[in-house]
Design a protein around this motif. Structure first.
Motif, PDB file in Angstrom:
ATOM      1  N   VAL A 138      -2.651  -1.399  -5.978  1.00  0.00           N
ATOM      2  CA  VAL A 138      -3.691  -1.350  -4.952  1.00  0.00           C
ATOM      3  C   VAL A 138      -4.787  -0.402  -5.411  1.00  0.00           C
ATOM      4  O   VAL A 138      -4.522   0.670  -5.951  1.00  0.00           O
ATOM      5  N   GLN A 139      -6.035  -0.852  -5.163  1.00  0.00           N
ATOM      6  CA  GLN A 139      -7.185   0.012  -5.417  1.00  0.00           C
ATOM      7  C   GLN A 139      -8.161  -0.223  -4.265  1.00  0.00           C
ATOM      8  O   GLN A 139      -8.857  -1.238  -4.232  1.00  0.00           O
ATOM      9  N   GLY A 140      -8.148   0.662  -3.303  1.00  0.00           N
ATOM     10  CA  GLY A 140      -8.963   0.492  -2.099  1.00  0.00           C
ATOM     11  C   GLY A 140      -8.423  -0.664  -1.268  1.00  0.00           C
ATOM     12  O   GLY A 140      -7.280  -0.631  -0.820  1.00  0.00           O
ATOM     13  N   GLU A 141      -9.244  -1.689  -1.077  1.00  0.00           N
ATOM     14  CA  GLU A 141      -8.816  -2.881  -0.353  1.00  0.00           C
ATOM     15  C   GLU A 141      -8.531  -4.049  -1.292  1.00  0.00           C
ATOM     16  O   GLU A 141      -8.440  -5.193  -0.861  1.00  0.00           O
ATOM     17  N   SER A 142      -8.402  -3.768  -2.579  1.00  0.00           N
ATOM     18  CA  SER A 142      -8.109  -4.802  -3.578  1.00  0.00           C
ATOM     19  C   SER A 142      -6.655  -4.694  -4.037  1.00  0.00           C
ATOM     20  O   SER A 142      -6.157  -3.594  -4.296  1.00  0.00           O
ATOM     21  N   THR A 152      -8.368  -9.483  -2.039  1.00  0.00           N
ATOM     22  CA  THR A 152      -9.051  -8.432  -1.294  1.00  0.00           C
ATOM     23  C   THR A 152      -9.094  -8.789   0.183  1.00  0.00           C
ATOM     24  O   THR A 152      -9.049  -9.964   0.551  1.00  0.00           O
ATOM     25  N   THR A 153      -9.188  -7.748   1.001  1.00  0.00           N
ATOM     26  CA  THR A 153      -9.334  -7.954   2.445  1.00  0.00           C
ATOM     27  C   THR A 153     -10.801  -7.863   2.857  1.00  0.00           C
ATOM     28  O   THR A 153     -11.125  -8.024   4.026  1.00  0.00           O
ATOM     29  N   VAL A 154     -11.684  -7.608   1.894  1.00  0.00           N
ATOM     30  CA  VAL A 154     -13.122  -7.512   2.147  1.00  0.00           C
ATOM     31  C   VAL A 154     -13.757  -8.854   1.794  1.00  0.00           C
ATOM     32  O   VAL A 154     -13.798  -9.243   0.627  1.00  0.00           O
ATOM     33  N   ARG A 161      -6.000 -11.514  -8.306  1.00  0.00           N
ATOM     34  CA  ARG A 161      -6.588 -10.412  -7.537  1.00  0.00           C
ATOM     35  C   ARG A 161      -6.923 -10.895  -6.136  1.00  0.00           C
ATOM     36  O   ARG A 161      -7.417 -12.005  -5.949  1.00  0.00           O
ATOM     37  N   LYS A 170       0.828  -1.216   0.000  1.00  0.00           N
ATOM     38  CA  LYS A 170       0.000   0.000   0.000  1.00  0.00           C
ATOM     39  C   LYS A 170       0.858   1.260   0.000  1.00  0.00           C
ATOM     40  O   LYS A 170       0.555   2.229  -0.690  1.00  0.00           O
ATOM     41  N   GLU A 178     -16.699  -8.995  -0.865  1.00  0.00           N
ATOM     42  CA  GLU A 178     -16.289  -8.843  -2.265  1.00  0.00           C
ATOM     43  C   GLU A 178     -15.763 -10.163  -2.831  1.00  0.00           C
ATOM     44  O   GLU A 178     -16.046 -10.519  -3.973  1.00  0.00           O
TER      45      GLU A 178
END
Length: 179
Positions: A46-50, A85-87, A83, A9, A90
């Motif tokens: 990185v794009q947001g949490e992705s 993500t931490t979400v 890819r 990040k 998603e």
């Protein structure tokens, strides 16, 4: 190959390059007889949490020849995009996105998966000649074309001469003019 998500990040886009040992692929149930250390080079964004990892994997694996079973070196160059993500929500809605519930991402399992997807169904050795081919086995022999033709002619000739003893009385059926 482990990456800290915080470091990615901070330094996005994050470039990486390393040589990775994946020799445990040899012990799996596949055709890989040997595999060299592979070179991995790529970039993480990185794009947001992705997190998106675009990378190439280059190396050489040894596979059996489909004709002769001799070792054939096969060079591969895999282009991959993974890819993460931490979400959790998603990741559940999109099967192409992998969920990360830790602060460190291990990319090695994904590298191995991409290598396994690159294994071809068949490879052929350039040195595959009739001398390298196994010429006989249990209950079979490999014949050259002329040997096959000779054997075929011999069997046809033997088949004409032999008459089944049970059918020998029918041999002269049409020759008998008295009936």
């Amino acid at each position: 190959m482990k990456f800290s998500l915080q470091k990615i990040k901070r330094e996005a886009p994050y470039d990486f390059e390393d040589t990775v040992n994946v020799d445990e692929l040899e012990s799996m149930d596949n055709d890989i007889r040997n595999i060299t250390d592979v070179k991995v080079k790529g970039e993480a964004t990185v794009q947001g949490e992705s997190f998106t990892f675009r990378y190439t994997v280059k190396g050489t694996m040894t596979l059996p020849c489909a004709r002769t079973l001799v070792d054939v070196p096969y060079q591969f160059d895999v282009q991959a995009v993974d890819r993460f993500t931490t979400v959790e929500y998603e990741a559940k809605n999109n099967e192409d996105i992998h969920f990360i519930n830790q602060e460190v991402l291990d990319l090695l399992p994904y590298i191995k998966e991409n290598i396994l997807l690159e294994v071809p169904i068949r490879v052929y050795s350039d040195e595959a000649t009739i001398d390298n081919i196994v010429s006989e086995g249990s209950g079979w022999d490999l014949l050259q074309e002329d040997e096959h033709e000779e054997l075929k002619a011999k069997h046809e000739e033997e088949g004409k001469e032999k008459v089944d003893p049970r059918l020998s009385s029918l041999k002269n059926f049409f020759n008998d003019k008295n009936d």
